[in-house]
Scaffold this active site. Structure first.
Site, PDB file in Angstrom:
ATOM      1  N   SER A  76     -75.194  -8.749 -14.290  1.00 43.69           N
ATOM      2  CA  SER A  76     -74.513  -9.955 -13.819  1.00 43.69           C
ATOM      3  C   SER A  76     -74.097 -10.877 -14.951  1.00 43.69           C
ATOM      4  O   SER A  76     -73.471 -11.904 -14.708  1.00 43.69           O
ATOM      5  CB  SER A  76     -75.412 -10.732 -12.841  1.00 43.69           C
ATOM      6  OG  SER A  76     -76.574 -11.193 -13.480  1.00 43.69           O
ATOM      7  N   THR A 135     -75.355 -15.131 -12.322  1.00 45.89           N
ATOM      8  CA  THR A 135     -75.173 -15.832 -13.572  1.00 45.89           C
ATOM      9  C   THR A 135     -76.521 -16.296 -14.089  1.00 45.89           C
ATOM     10  O   THR A 135     -77.538 -16.133 -13.438  1.00 45.89           O
ATOM     11  CB  THR A 135     -74.271 -17.061 -13.324  1.00 45.89           C
ATOM     12  OG1 THR A 135     -74.089 -17.761 -14.530  1.00 45.89           O
ATOM     13  CG2 THR A 135     -74.895 -18.002 -12.321  1.00 45.89           C
ATOM     14  N   THR A 191     -71.786 -15.754 -17.312  1.00 44.98           N
ATOM     15  CA  THR A 191     -71.782 -14.770 -16.233  1.00 44.98           C
ATOM     16  C   THR A 191     -70.684 -13.731 -16.439  1.00 44.98           C
ATOM     17  O   THR A 191     -69.719 -13.972 -17.162  1.00 44.98           O
ATOM     18  CB  THR A 191     -71.554 -15.465 -14.880  1.00 44.98           C
ATOM     19  OG1 THR A 191     -71.684 -14.532 -13.810  1.00 44.98           O
ATOM     20  CG2 THR A 191     -70.177 -16.103 -14.816  1.00 44.98           C
ATOM     21  N   ARG A 209     -60.079 -13.583 -10.768  1.00 46.71           N
ATOM     22  CA  ARG A 209     -60.970 -14.508 -10.074  1.00 46.71           C
ATOM     23  C   ARG A 209     -61.881 -15.212 -11.060  1.00 46.71           C
ATOM     24  O   ARG A 209     -62.456 -14.598 -11.953  1.00 46.71           O
ATOM     25  CB  ARG A 209     -61.801 -13.761  -9.041  1.00 46.71           C
ATOM     26  CG  ARG A 209     -62.805 -14.631  -8.267  1.00 46.71           C
ATOM     27  CD  ARG A 209     -64.192 -14.603  -8.854  1.00 46.71           C
ATOM     28  NE  ARG A 209     -65.152 -15.367  -8.036  1.00 46.71           N
ATOM     29  CZ  ARG A 209     -66.416 -15.593  -8.385  1.00 46.71           C
ATOM     30  NH1 ARG A 209     -66.891 -15.117  -9.520  1.00 46.71           N
ATOM     31  NH2 ARG A 209     -67.202 -16.297  -7.603  1.00 46.71           N
ATOM     32  N   THR A 217     -76.129 -21.669  -8.912  1.00 44.41           N
ATOM     33  CA  THR A 217     -76.243 -20.222  -8.848  1.00 44.41           C
ATOM     34  C   THR A 217     -75.858 -19.768  -7.453  1.00 44.41           C
ATOM     35  O   THR A 217     -75.844 -20.562  -6.507  1.00 44.41           O
ATOM     36  CB  THR A 217     -77.670 -19.774  -9.209  1.00 44.41           C
ATOM     37  OG1 THR A 217     -77.706 -18.350  -9.349  1.00 44.41           O
ATOM     38  CG2 THR A 217     -78.683 -20.193  -8.157  1.00 44.41           C
ATOM     39  N   GLY A 218     -75.543 -18.509  -7.296  1.00 41.16           N
ATOM     40  CA  GLY A 218     -75.145 -17.998  -5.995  1.00 41.16           C
ATOM     41  C   GLY A 218     -73.641 -17.812  -5.891  1.00 41.16           C
ATOM     42  O   GLY A 218     -72.948 -17.627  -6.895  1.00 41.16           O
TER      43      GLY A 218
END
Length: 328
Positions: free
Chosen positions: A75, A186, A204, A214, A237-238
């Protein structure tokens, strides 16, 4: 903790009271905090850099470089999963508490995006360089060209091509072995000195198999990271799109400026996202991590499973579980 049904039914009446109440402050006196359990190694590197006489920017850069170079972490950085066209692209931002900032997005063929972001801050009049320009800037600054697509990551991509379906999976960062075909996250890292100076970094490889071009929240100042002198710092995060919609990290710091604790500020933005988005975020993970100049820590997320690493002034690092708004 609450259920989605119960929250959505009464959010308008209760969100303000609940966010102001907050929770017991974890990690008092923290010097370095970072997202996810693999942040522990990043914290250790950052702490070592400070102990060796480095600046806070030196420290958060050193911390970010750890997962960037880890081939087992899909990631961040080297061996990150590619976009749907097979290109590994990296995003990163670095920031101090006096408005110094540098960021890159859609950077290719370069392992240490966080270091390139630092060069943007220190060597250019700009704050954000993207795409081909970011990659050319990295070459001009002497960063070597490296193929980031490892055999393991390429295999995961080719397996994905068989169905070309994307369904983000919450908390996949905690799976062992680390990473997975839908890994999309990330590392965000925040640090302070004993006198309250602060800095942060976020880096990330973005969503696995994302549309080419993107860019998520991570490299965007105010979304993935925000730092303000005398107030605090926050990182997210997420699923980045949900953070970007609300300028999440800047919102956390603004709440701290208004008097909320780091914990209450993290809770406020998560509750706001839940109220704003309703069923659109079902099954989605979003979390925030905040640090005050005094070392108070806040952490809160939508779903159980978010972990974060806290390092104290003695260099002792502990991985903690973030409280969540919803039950599993």
């Amino acid at each position: 903790m609450t259920t989605r049904r119960g929250f959505l039914g009464g959010a308008a009446a209760t969100a303000g009271v609940a966010s102001l109440a907050g929770a017991a402050q974890p990690g008092g006196g923290a010097m370095i905090v970072s997202t996810w359990d693999f942040g522990a190694a990043a914290n250790d590197a950052a702490f070592a850099r400070i102990k060796a006489g480095g600046t806070l920017i030196d420290a958060v850069e050193a911390g970010g470089m750890v997962p960037e170079a880890d081939p087992n972490n899909h990631s961040v950085g080297y061996s990150g999963y590619p976009d749907r066209d097979g290109h590994v692209t990296l995003d990163a931002v670095i920031m101090d508490d006096r408005g110094g900032v540098g960021a890159v997005a859609a950077l290719e063929d370069t392992v240490h995006a966080i270091s390139v972001a630092r060069r943007v801050m220190e060597k250019t009049p700009h704050t954000f360089i993207v795409g081909e320009g970011a990659t050319r800037f990295a070459r001009d600054q002497g960063f070597p060209k490296v193929n980031l697509l490892t055999p393991e990551a390429e295999k995961a991509w080719r397996d994905w091509l068989k169905t070309s379906q994307y369904r983000p999976e919450a908390n996949i960062e905690n799976r062992r072995p680390r990473g997975g075909a839908l890994d999309h996250d990330t590392i965000g890292l925040l640090a302070r000195t004993a006198d309250g100076r602060m800095a942060g970094a976020c880096t990330t490889s973005g969503m696995a198999f994302k549309m080419r071009g993107r860019v998520g929240d991570s490299p965007q100042v105010g979304a993935g990271l925000y730092v303000e002198a005398g107030v605090g710092a926050a990182t997210s995060t997420g699923l980045g799109e949900e953070v970007t919609r609300v300028s999440g990290s800047a919102r956390v710091v603004a709440s701290m400026r208004a008097g909320l604790s780091p914990q209450a500020a993290c809770e406020e933005v998560v509750r706001h996202i839940a109220t704003l988005r309703g069923d659109a975020i079902k099954g989605t993970q979003v979390g925030f991590l905040a640090l005050s100049p005094k070392g108070e820590v806040g952490a809160f997320c939508l779903l159980p499973g978010f972990t974060y690493a806290v390092t104290d002034a003695a260099g002792v690092t502990v991985v903690k579980k973030g409280p969540s708004l919803f039950a599993a």
